[in-house]
Design an enzyme around this catalytic site. Structure first.
Site, PDB file in Angstrom:
ATOM      1  N   GLY A  10       0.830  -1.211   0.000  1.00 47.64           N
ATOM      2  CA  GLY A  10       0.000   0.000   0.000  1.00 47.64           C
ATOM      3  C   GLY A  10       0.861   1.256   0.000  1.00 47.64           C
ATOM      4  O   GLY A  10       0.526   2.260   0.644  1.00 47.64           O
ATOM      5  N   GLY A  19      -0.517   4.908  -1.145  1.00 45.71           N
ATOM      6  CA  GLY A  19      -1.545   5.616  -0.382  1.00 45.71           C
ATOM      7  C   GLY A  19      -0.980   6.749   0.461  1.00 45.71           C
ATOM      8  O   GLY A  19       0.230   7.008   0.460  1.00 45.71           O
ATOM      9  N   GLN A  20      -1.888   7.399   1.180  1.00 42.62           N
ATOM     10  CA  GLN A  20      -1.518   8.600   1.936  1.00 42.62           C
ATOM     11  C   GLN A  20      -0.400   8.313   2.944  1.00 42.62           C
ATOM     12  O   GLN A  20       0.576   9.056   3.021  1.00 42.62           O
ATOM     13  CB  GLN A  20      -2.748   9.159   2.665  1.00 42.62           C
ATOM     14  CG  GLN A  20      -2.524  10.543   3.249  1.00 42.62           C
ATOM     15  CD  GLN A  20      -3.503  10.886   4.370  1.00 42.62           C
ATOM     16  OE1 GLN A  20      -4.202  10.016   4.892  1.00 42.62           O
ATOM     17  NE2 GLN A  20      -3.561  12.149   4.739  1.00 42.62           N
ATOM     18  N   ILE A  65      -1.071  -1.892  -5.666  1.00 40.90           N
ATOM     19  CA  ILE A  65      -1.784  -2.385  -6.841  1.00 40.90           C
ATOM     20  C   ILE A  65      -1.620  -1.409  -8.014  1.00 40.90           C
ATOM     21  O   ILE A  65      -1.862  -1.754  -9.164  1.00 40.90           O
ATOM     22  CB  ILE A  65      -3.266  -2.629  -6.477  1.00 40.90           C
ATOM     23  CG1 ILE A  65      -3.929  -3.560  -7.472  1.00 40.90           C
ATOM     24  CG2 ILE A  65      -4.033  -1.340  -6.287  1.00 40.90           C
ATOM     25  CD1 ILE A  65      -4.915  -4.489  -6.835  1.00 40.90           C
ATOM     26  N   TYR A  99     -15.974  -0.279   7.835  1.00 39.90           N
ATOM     27  CA  TYR A  99     -14.543  -0.055   8.091  1.00 39.90           C
ATOM     28  C   TYR A  99     -14.226  -0.291   9.575  1.00 39.90           C
ATOM     29  O   TYR A  99     -13.275  -1.005   9.921  1.00 39.90           O
ATOM     30  CB  TYR A  99     -14.217   1.378   7.680  1.00 39.90           C
ATOM     31  CG  TYR A  99     -12.828   1.857   7.974  1.00 39.90           C
ATOM     32  CD1 TYR A  99     -11.722   1.301   7.345  1.00 39.90           C
ATOM     33  CD2 TYR A  99     -12.620   2.933   8.846  1.00 39.90           C
ATOM     34  CE1 TYR A  99     -10.442   1.782   7.599  1.00 39.90           C
ATOM     35  CE2 TYR A  99     -11.350   3.416   9.096  1.00 39.90           C
ATOM     36  CZ  TYR A  99     -10.262   2.836   8.476  1.00 39.90           C
ATOM     37  OH  TYR A  99      -9.006   3.320   8.719  1.00 39.90           O
ATOM     38  N   LYS A 120     -11.856  -3.104  11.245  1.00 41.03           N
ATOM     39  CA  LYS A 120     -10.687  -2.765  12.068  1.00 41.03           C
ATOM     40  C   LYS A 120     -10.797  -3.408  13.455  1.00 41.03           C
ATOM     41  O   LYS A 120      -9.818  -3.891  14.006  1.00 41.03           O
ATOM     42  CB  LYS A 120     -10.533  -1.246  12.188  1.00 41.03           C
ATOM     43  CG  LYS A 120     -10.043  -0.583  10.901  1.00 41.03           C
ATOM     44  CD  LYS A 120      -8.630  -1.008  10.547  1.00 41.03           C
ATOM     45  CE  LYS A 120      -8.116  -0.389   9.278  1.00 41.03           C
ATOM     46  NZ  LYS A 120      -6.838  -0.958   8.828  1.00 41.03           N
TER      47      LYS A 120
HETATM   48  C1  AKB Z   1     -11.138   7.558   7.801  1.00 38.63           C
HETATM   49  O1  AKB Z   1     -11.622   8.702   7.889  1.00 38.63           O
HETATM   50  O2  AKB Z   1     -11.775   6.585   7.363  1.00 38.63           O
HETATM   51  C2  AKB Z   1      -9.717   7.337   8.267  1.00 38.63           C
HETATM   52  C3  AKB Z   1      -9.652   6.888   9.676  1.00 38.63           C
HETATM   53  C4  AKB Z   1     -10.023   7.782  10.774  1.00 38.63           C
HETATM   54  O3  AKB Z   1      -9.282   5.766   9.923  1.00 38.63           O
HETATM   55  N1  AKB Z   1      -8.964   8.539   8.094  1.00 38.63           N
END
Ligand code: AKB
Length: 312
Positions: free
Chosen positions: A9, A12-13, A36, A143, A147
């Site tokens: 990755g 990415g940022q 990728i 998300y 996590k």
């Molecule tokens: C998001 O906004 O999804 C991410 C995070 C806080 O994990 N920057």
């Protein structure tokens, strides 16, 4: 054999800056960047790069063997806002990529893993201010669920198979080198670009939406610091709370107005407001400070100055 690092990755940022920082620390040839898609010119030109799909175990294993990789930083993920649009894709990417590296470590093919968690592990029932390391965690986003589940698996692989995996719960990250993609905290980067270009910004979060945030330099320092810590210092094997700043869009706009006095902001909250509302406003990271000496350095106004100077 010395340390050889694989960043998954790297376009990415975080991956972009982390690659350059680690190449500086360990030498360009010791840090293999992968993604990728191709990365920034700086990453592509300064050391080895491989096109790699984080979901392909065999492809990762091949690269690990070819370069004799010891440490993997898994930075590929689908962030909160995009994952709400593609829930199954978000879940698949975030979980499969994690299992791929955990299983490589379980089979002794790599020695150490960094895997980022997020403040998204918390949810609407979590106490909002000074959110503790151990507290109610009922994330309401895909998300966040990925996590939080990932954290449980990291701890499980550590306890059951002795895998040396280390993680921190990143807040929103702000940087000028690479744009973030698909997060709820992305406004805090976007706002600087628009302030310089248009002197106005339409914010997708409300004025008073306070969220934990951090300048990228601090995040990279935290990432390398936790990876350098002695194993016995890492008392938490799911993920550490990590904090630096807490501000809302209105406060960020005031900080920008100190440099661009005619900058204006308006508020048009969209679906990301509900995600932000489910997250804490501030984080208690005393455990990270105690266990491995974490300390942030950059204040809101210092960050604004660096952002504006570099984006100009
Ligand atoms: C998001 O906004 O999804 C991410 C995070 C806080 O994990 N920057």
């Amino acid at each position: 054999m010395g340390k050889r690092i694989l960043i998954i990755g790297a376009s990415g940022q975080i991956g972009n800056e982390l690659t350059m920082y680690l190449r500086n620390m360990y030498g360009n040839q010791k840090v293999i960047a992968s993604d990728i898609r191709e990365a920034s010119d700086a990453v592509m030109e300064s050391g080895p790069f491989e096109i790699l799909d984080a979901m392909d175990y065999n492809a990762i294993e091949k690269i690990v063997t070819r370069y004799e990789i010891t440490d993997v930083y898994l930075m590929a993920a689908m962030l909160s806002a995009t994952a709400e649009k593609f829930p199954m894709k978000g879940w698949d990417l975030n979980m499969t990529s994690l299992f791929n590296v955990l299983n490589l470590a379980k089979e002794n093919k790599i020695k150490k893993i960094f895997w980022p968690s997020s403040i998204a592990v918390f949810g609407p029932t979590t106490p909002k201010t000074n959110t503790a390391q151990h507290t109610v965690m009922e994330p309401s986003t895909v998300y966040g669920i990925s996590k939080q589940t990932g954290e449980r698996w990291c701890e499980y692989y550590h306890n059951r198979y002795g895998v040396d995996v280390r993680s921190i719960r990143y807040p929103g990250l702000i940087s000028y080198k690479t744009l973030p993609g698909g997060g709820t905290t992305d406004y805090a980067v976007d706002i600087y670009h628009k302030a310089l270009k248009d002197k106005s910004y339409s914010c997708f979060l409300g004025a008073k939406t306070t969220l934990p945030m951090m300048f990228m330099d601090d995040a990279i320092r935290a990432t390398t610091k936790i990876m350098l810590a002695a194993p016995q210092e890492i008392k938490i094997r799911n993920a550490y709370n990590l904090a630096a700043l807490s501000f809302n869009p209105e406060e960020l706009a005031i900080s920008i107005q100190k440099h661009i006095p005619d900058f204006t902001i308006e508020y048009e909250p969209d679906f990301r407001q509900a995600i932000a509302d489910s997250w804490p406003a501030s984080i208690d990271d005393s455990q990270a400070r105690k266990d491995w000496g974490w300390k942030h350095e950059v204040s809101l106004d210092q960050m604004t100055e660096v952002m504006i100077d570099n984006l100009k």
